[in-house]
Design an enzyme around this catalytic site. Sequence first.
Site, PDB file in Angstrom:
ATOM      1  N   GLN A  37      15.545  96.679 -14.156  1.00  0.00           N
ATOM      2  CA  GLN A  37      15.996  95.309 -13.950  1.00  0.00           C
ATOM      3  C   GLN A  37      15.291  94.364 -14.932  1.00  0.00           C
ATOM      4  OE1 GLN A  37      18.509  94.497 -11.819  1.00  0.00           O
ATOM      5  NE2 GLN A  37      18.430  92.379 -12.507  1.00  0.00           N
ATOM      6  N   ASP A  59      23.390 101.108 -17.098  1.00  0.00           N
ATOM      7  CA  ASP A  59      23.592  99.707 -17.466  1.00  0.00           C
ATOM      8  C   ASP A  59      24.243  99.587 -18.847  1.00  0.00           C
ATOM      9  OD1 ASP A  59      22.932  97.597 -15.750  1.00  0.00           O
ATOM     10  OD2 ASP A  59      20.779  97.813 -16.092  1.00  0.00           O
ATOM     11  N   LYS A  76      22.510  95.810  -5.349  1.00  0.00           N
ATOM     12  CA  LYS A  76      22.862  97.107  -5.958  1.00  0.00           C
ATOM     13  C   LYS A  76      22.541  98.237  -4.979  1.00  0.00           C
ATOM     14  CE  LYS A  76      22.167  95.206 -10.558  1.00  0.00           C
ATOM     15  NZ  LYS A  76      21.274  94.991 -11.690  1.00  0.00           N
TER      16      LYS A  76
HETATM   17  N1  GUN Z   1      19.235  91.174 -15.378  1.00  0.00           N
HETATM   18  C1  GUN Z   1      20.299  90.360 -15.312  1.00  0.00           C
HETATM   19  N2  GUN Z   1      21.438  91.082 -15.247  1.00  0.00           N
HETATM   20  C2  GUN Z   1      21.087  92.383 -15.284  1.00  0.00           C
HETATM   21  C3  GUN Z   1      21.816  93.606 -15.241  1.00  0.00           C
HETATM   22  O1  GUN Z   1      23.050  93.648 -15.161  1.00  0.00           O
HETATM   23  N3  GUN Z   1      21.069  94.739 -15.299  1.00  0.00           N
HETATM   24  C4  GUN Z   1      19.721  94.722 -15.389  1.00  0.00           C
HETATM   25  N4  GUN Z   1      19.085  95.887 -15.458  1.00  0.00           N
HETATM   26  N5  GUN Z   1      19.017  93.604 -15.438  1.00  0.00           N
HETATM   27  C5  GUN Z   1      19.695  92.440 -15.374  1.00  0.00           C
END
Ligand code: GUN
Length: 294
Positions: free
Chosen positions: A97, A120, A53
């Site tokens: 996350q 998100d 990211k």
């Molecule tokens: N853990 C697994 N996939 C994701 C995601 O798309 N965003 C976040 N914040 N955590 C995750």
Amino acid sequence: MTKILDGKTLAITMKDEMANEVRQFTAKGMRPPHLVAVLVGDDGASQTYVASKEKASKEVGFTSSVYRMPATTSEEELYKTIQFLNNDDEVDGYIVQLPLPKHINENRIINAISPEKDVDCFTAVNLGRMVLNEDGFLPATPMGVCTLLERYGIETDGKHCVVLGRSNIVGTPMMNLMSRNNKHANCTVTICHSHTKDLASFTRQADILVVAIGKPEFVTADMVKDGVVLVDVGIHRIADESKPKGYYICGDVKHDEVDEKCSWVTPVPGGTGPLTIVTLLENTLKAYKKHFNL
Ligand code: GUN
């Protein structure tokens, strides 16, 4: 013949488009959009996701920061960080996350995120807006799947979409997005999960099968019909000493036997993952534009 839904290449095109847009703002002297990732603990997969990211943010000209916090961080400390980020005018959007360490109440933390910065789309407010078709962010992984289908011209209207998995992050919002009244959705959706009886009888009916069940190579050839459009959201690192890296990557689908039955299929890696990140960037750009009334 099976065709590939190439998320990796599409993501490059979309990031180029976004980088152009960002350049138009920064050329006027504005600060770039700023995306923050909060990473608690040292989960290996989470570190990889956050690094991807961060890299993608920089590729499109965003400022990117990572708040790294130890696994021993208390819920209160994390909560205070969330409040700090909510009030920081220099931050357009941020993600926490997941998974968080077990001693932290994930729901409390997620719902403390300001809905205007929740890129998100994990908060109850933003998921509610999505269900009601109100303006807001859309969840990154399911929306990335929709974008992949749309950009490859896959017909969805009136099709039977079977979603395997009912997580808050993927399966449940996927069901909402595919069934909504939209030119690139309008599917009849069936959602299957761990309590579904005779699962294969449902998956075999799918015109579009979205698999997000979190089990390596779970979907086998006998579970799909010929010509299915197959989207594999799973990604797993399986230890294997015979491989140069000591592991191999696979999805939730046994691609070596299933792919030949598909009209279209997402590879793993390089299918849905890159589009998840692009959607996250799109949401951040949207938050930025809203912040500056652009
Ligand atoms: N853990 C697994 N996939 C994701 C995601 O798309 N965003 C976040 N914040 N955590 C995750």
